[in-house]
Design a protein around this motif. Structure first.
Motif, PDB file in Angstrom:
ATOM      1  N   MET A  97       7.125   4.986  14.062  1.00  0.00           N
ATOM      2  CA  MET A  97       8.568   5.041  14.314  1.00  0.00           C
ATOM      3  C   MET A  97       9.335   5.706  13.163  1.00  0.00           C
ATOM      4  SD  MET A  97       8.890   4.045  17.357  1.00  0.00           S
ATOM      5  CE  MET A  97       7.216   4.093  18.016  1.00  0.00           C
ATOM      6  N   SER A  98       8.708   5.803  12.000  1.00  0.00           N
ATOM      7  CA  SER A  98       9.335   6.528  10.879  1.00  0.00           C
ATOM      8  C   SER A  98       9.143   8.033  11.040  1.00  0.00           C
ATOM      9  CB  SER A  98       8.670   6.097   9.569  1.00  0.00           C
ATOM     10  OG  SER A  98       7.324   6.580   9.514  1.00  0.00           O
ATOM     11  N   GLY A  99       8.424   8.444  12.077  1.00  0.00           N
ATOM     12  CA  GLY A  99       8.040   9.844  12.208  1.00  0.00           C
ATOM     13  C   GLY A  99       6.746  10.130  11.476  1.00  0.00           C
ATOM     14  N   GLY A 100       6.164   9.087  10.891  1.00  0.00           N
ATOM     15  CA  GLY A 100       4.936   9.249  10.116  1.00  0.00           C
ATOM     16  C   GLY A 100       3.703   9.304  10.999  1.00  0.00           C
ATOM     17  N   ARG A 101       2.639   9.881  10.460  1.00  0.00           N
ATOM     18  CA  ARG A 101       1.369   9.931  11.158  1.00  0.00           C
ATOM     19  C   ARG A 101       0.501   8.814  10.591  1.00  0.00           C
ATOM     20  NH1 ARG A 101      -3.358  13.212  11.379  1.00  0.00           N
ATOM     21  NH2 ARG A 101      -2.931  14.165   9.364  1.00  0.00           N
ATOM     22  N   PRO A 102       0.298   7.723  11.349  1.00  0.00           N
ATOM     23  CA  PRO A 102      -0.493   6.596  10.836  1.00  0.00           C
ATOM     24  C   PRO A 102      -1.921   7.050  10.553  1.00  0.00           C
ATOM     25  CG  PRO A 102       0.600   6.041  12.917  1.00  0.00           C
ATOM     26  CD  PRO A 102       0.737   7.506  12.734  1.00  0.00           C
ATOM     27  N   LEU A 103      -2.432   6.654   9.388  1.00  0.00           N
ATOM     28  CA  LEU A 103      -3.775   7.078   8.986  1.00  0.00           C
ATOM     29  C   LEU A 103      -4.693   5.893   8.722  1.00  0.00           C
ATOM     30  CD1 LEU A 103      -2.725   9.852   6.451  1.00  0.00           C
ATOM     31  CD2 LEU A 103      -3.702  10.200   8.722  1.00  0.00           C
ATOM     32  N   TYR A 104      -4.209   4.934   7.951  1.00  0.00           N
ATOM     33  CA  TYR A 104      -5.076   3.869   7.462  1.00  0.00           C
ATOM     34  C   TYR A 104      -4.441   2.513   7.702  1.00  0.00           C
ATOM     35  CZ  TYR A 104      -6.997   7.850   4.964  1.00  0.00           C
ATOM     36  OH  TYR A 104      -7.541   9.066   4.655  1.00  0.00           O
ATOM     37  N   LEU A 105      -5.275   1.551   8.106  1.00  0.00           N
ATOM     38  CA  LEU A 105      -4.808   0.183   8.286  1.00  0.00           C
ATOM     39  C   LEU A 105      -5.667  -0.786   7.482  1.00  0.00           C
ATOM     40  CD1 LEU A 105      -2.909   1.090  10.558  1.00  0.00           C
ATOM     41  CD2 LEU A 105      -3.819  -0.719  12.004  1.00  0.00           C
ATOM     42  N   SER A 106      -5.033  -1.847   7.022  1.00  0.00           N
ATOM     43  CA  SER A 106      -5.777  -2.999   6.512  1.00  0.00           C
ATOM     44  C   SER A 106      -5.793  -4.057   7.611  1.00  0.00           C
ATOM     45  CB  SER A 106      -5.104  -3.561   5.257  1.00  0.00           C
ATOM     46  OG  SER A 106      -3.798  -4.009   5.571  1.00  0.00           O
ATOM     47  N   ALA A 107      -6.752  -4.956   7.552  1.00  0.00           N
ATOM     48  CA  ALA A 107      -6.831  -6.048   8.526  1.00  0.00           C
ATOM     49  C   ALA A 107      -7.189  -7.323   7.780  1.00  0.00           C
ATOM     50  CB  ALA A 107      -7.883  -5.742   9.585  1.00  0.00           C
ATOM     51  N   ALA A 108      -6.314  -8.321   7.851  1.00  0.00           N
ATOM     52  CA  ALA A 108      -6.550  -9.580   7.139  1.00  0.00           C
ATOM     53  C   ALA A 108      -6.493 -10.724   8.148  1.00  0.00           C
ATOM     54  CB  ALA A 108      -5.514  -9.769   6.038  1.00  0.00           C
ATOM     55  N   PHE A 109      -7.558 -11.505   8.167  1.00  0.00           N
ATOM     56  CA  PHE A 109      -7.737 -12.560   9.157  1.00  0.00           C
ATOM     57  C   PHE A 109      -7.562 -13.932   8.517  1.00  0.00           C
ATOM     58  CE2 PHE A 109     -10.142  -8.876  10.391  1.00  0.00           C
ATOM     59  CZ  PHE A 109     -10.033  -8.808  11.769  1.00  0.00           C
ATOM     60  N   VAL A 110      -6.820 -14.812   9.185  1.00  0.00           N
ATOM     61  CA  VAL A 110      -6.876 -16.240   8.873  1.00  0.00           C
ATOM     62  C   VAL A 110      -7.470 -16.895  10.112  1.00  0.00           C
ATOM     63  CG1 VAL A 110      -5.593 -18.332   8.307  1.00  0.00           C
ATOM     64  CG2 VAL A 110      -4.857 -16.132   7.364  1.00  0.00           C
ATOM     65  N   ILE A 111      -8.602 -17.543   9.943  1.00  0.00           N
ATOM     66  CA  ILE A 111      -9.343 -18.080  11.087  1.00  0.00           C
ATOM     67  C   ILE A 111      -9.530 -19.582  10.906  1.00  0.00           C
ATOM     68  CG2 ILE A 111     -11.392 -17.795  12.538  1.00  0.00           C
ATOM     69  CD1 ILE A 111     -11.935 -15.137  11.151  1.00  0.00           C
ATOM     70  N   GLU A 112      -9.345 -20.301  11.997  1.00  0.00           N
ATOM     71  CA  GLU A 112      -9.530 -21.751  11.977  1.00  0.00           C
ATOM     72  C   GLU A 112     -11.028 -22.062  12.038  1.00  0.00           C
ATOM     73  OE1 GLU A 112      -7.865 -23.698  15.390  1.00  0.00           O
ATOM     74  OE2 GLU A 112      -7.809 -25.664  14.425  1.00  0.00           O
ATOM     75  N   PRO A 165       5.618  13.817   7.899  1.00  0.00           N
ATOM     76  CA  PRO A 165       5.634  15.278   7.760  1.00  0.00           C
ATOM     77  C   PRO A 165       6.885  15.740   7.005  1.00  0.00           C
ATOM     78  CG  PRO A 165       5.245  14.636  10.054  1.00  0.00           C
ATOM     79  CD  PRO A 165       5.617  13.398   9.303  1.00  0.00           C
ATOM     80  N   GLU A 166       6.743  16.854   6.330  1.00  0.00           N
ATOM     81  CA  GLU A 166       7.875  17.429   5.609  1.00  0.00           C
ATOM     82  C   GLU A 166       9.044  17.664   6.569  1.00  0.00           C
ATOM     83  OE1 GLU A 166       8.336  20.994   2.386  1.00  0.00           O
ATOM     84  OE2 GLU A 166       6.327  20.615   3.202  1.00  0.00           O
ATOM     85  N   GLY A 167      10.228  17.375   6.125  1.00  0.00           N
ATOM     86  CA  GLY A 167      11.403  17.649   6.937  1.00  0.00           C
ATOM     87  C   GLY A 167      11.756  16.567   7.932  1.00  0.00           C
ATOM     88  N   VAL A 168      10.896  15.564   8.086  1.00  0.00           N
ATOM     89  CA  VAL A 168      11.194  14.477   9.033  1.00  0.00           C
ATOM     90  C   VAL A 168      11.854  13.322   8.288  1.00  0.00           C
ATOM     91  CG1 VAL A 168      10.193  12.764  10.608  1.00  0.00           C
ATOM     92  CG2 VAL A 168       9.320  15.115  10.592  1.00  0.00           C
TER      93      VAL A 168
END
Lengths: 351, 351
Positions: A97-112, A165-168
């Motif tokens: 939504m920022s106009g950005g191209r998503p590249l990398y994600l982290s994933a953090a789990f809290v599990i019962e 991207p540049e200009g966005v």
């Protein structure tokens, strides 16, 4: 004194467990085992495979978008998806939504403690599929296990990094009177899928969550818009009403929408009526709002309708000089009313 | 038909609440109120203040380090700190261990309905102080509120982004036989602070968590080392034993340490003995391990001892050709034993 331990092996067998044990969150051998058996097979990529405590990423010069969300949806499996793909798609969308191209994600789990290993596999598999579909990599992660009763099954945090991207430069502060408000499709699908699932309601057509990654759609739109997109937003918690109220407040402008233009599936509308819920306030997980300069809006709409996630894109209203800070709607009856910011929690644990 | 709503105001009063309500996580007006009253006063900075769904960051060309951790420590207030500063310092440290300079953090809260607003203020204030001390900014966030009983008080995820200076490539894969293993100070303080607090044990000297941001120390070390640092690691869950086992496995080398060289506070040692816990397996939250080329180790040690967080830095061992993949310790009795990877969970919810 020195000894040769080269042939020594761990004296304790690693057992297969059908459920999550506290030891799976210990940072010890069982944690490593969980990572190797559950997470790596699904998420494997050169950055994550290093299994360092942090991911090292090569980025080119520029601005990055950085976003975080924790997903606590209840139930964790629902029509159209599960908490895993929701966690991947949701954070991708925040970056996009920022106009950005998503590249990398982290994933953090809290599990019962005691959580089903099979369910964890299913959730992680859905995350991996969603990541592949969207073209992102999960590059770092964390797992905590808490005692039975200390969390409800599983919570997942994802944080995302993307290049803008540049200009966005998208921001609600850019909204100008006359800009068109574009909506990418039907509203309230996700929230009502969760609600009808919780309430045990059923309809002839099953209501399914719209969870989807919107980064492909936003790229298409930015290309078609030639600089005409002012802002984009995915109307999740609080729905279209919350997002447009926030825009109106930030821009110090009014926003006027037409109720008749807002697409709602008949079964979703029926469920909203039964439960006394206004679809404008219901969370979406695969829809976006865009404010677009009037001279570019037809190009943007055409591009959206060519994309599978924007086939039902419509103009639902515009930015006005009148009523600064307020969202005003012309109803199906032709009357006009303020659509206020939601005060409280209509639908807890929707995402 | 059109009306002038410019003088309209929200008809529902925003009330002060002593506890967290479900509506604080709704994405509506009460969410906005919580952000404005609790989070912004503490975390205010130009990026966060935009209150977009994602932070936009200017980064120079290069590699970034990206890390995530969820903090579920129990109790949330403990001698020496609380869950808030632990969440800030912990993720700063994960980024810093890559040799990166931590710059930006996200903060995502899962809060139990009914949680004390005063406690939340205290936690957020501690996070802000810790962030200031370390020179990082919290630039984006998320808050979810779940029903009573669906989580234990509060969980905090932080994800961090930092820049890695040119020429810095730290990895356990770089370890060479002969490299010295350096430890920045006493071990087991954090874990035993939590444990004695839970068990209601008291000693003449109170055991306090060592929670601290190590990015200042790592910068000093990298400067002094002139390229001689192979890898750094903060030995949190699983303690020194887990970190060094992981290094030995990754490097395919042996690591040999001397028990007599490992500093443990007397009160921590006493608590470990009473509870039957080996301090090598206990979490630290303000200590680091470094593998350093022998020709640079004296310079690195001198620099560490000049820093308040490295005053007790010592060489505890070295990388060996013998016993590849294993951590071996010469005990106080002069015997040698394998220090295995911890199998399971000695101390649940330690961080």
């Amino acid at each position: 004194m020195s000894m040769d331990f080269s042939k020594a092996t761990c004296p304790l067998p690693i057992m297969d467990h059908a459920t999550i044990q506290l030891a799976h969150g210990s940072g010890g051998r069982m944690s490593a085992d969980l990572i190797r058996r559950v997470f790596l097979p699904h998420f494997a990529n050169p950055v994550l495979n290093l299994l360092e405590d942090q991911a090292v990423l090569e980025l080119s010069l520029g601005r990055i978008a950085f976003s975080t969300d924790t997903y606590v949806v209840d139930p964790i499996f629902f029509p159209g998806g599960n908490i895993g793909e929701l966690a991947i798609n949701g954070t991708i969308n925040d970056v996009a939504m920022s106009g950005g191209r998503p590249l990398y994600l982290s994933a953090a789990f809290v599990i019962e403690e005691g959580f089903s290993m099979e369910s964890l596999h299913e959730i992680v598999a859905a995350m991996a599929r969603a990541g592949k579909t969207a073209g992102i990599l999960v590059v770092t992660g964390d797992t905590k296990v808490v005692n039975r009763g200390s969390c409800d099954k599983i919570f997942i945090n994802t944080s995302g990094v993307g290049m803008i991207p540049e200009g966005v430069y998208l921001s609600a502060a850019n909204l100008c009177p006359g800009d068109k408000i574009v909506l990418s499709g039907t509203i309230a699908d996700h929230g009502m899928a969760i609600m009808t699932c919780r309430q045990g309601l059923s309809f002839q057509s099953r209501i399914e969550s719209d969870t989807a990654a919107l980064n492909g759609l936003t790229e298409t739109m930015l290309e078609a818009a030639k600089g005409g997109i002012r802002a984009m937003r995915d109307p999740t918690r609080g729905g279209v009403a919350a997002s447009l109220n926030e825009w109106a407040e930030t821009a110090g402008a009014g926003i006027k929408i037409e109720e008749t233009m807002i697409p709602v599936r008949p079964e979703v509308e029926a469920a909203c009526e039964i439960l006394g819920i206004d679809p404008l306030y219901v969370a979406n997980e695969g829809k976006l709002l865009a404010a677009v300069a009037p001279e570019n809006v037809q190009d943007v709409l055409a591009a959206m309708r060519d994309h599978p996630l924007g086939r039902n894109a419509v103009i639902i209203g515009e930015v006005t000089v009148d009523n600064p800070g307020l969202l005003v709607m012309t109803t199906v009856l032709g009357t006009t009313r303020i659509v206020d910011m939601p005060l409280g929690e209509q639908l807890p644990r929707i995402c």
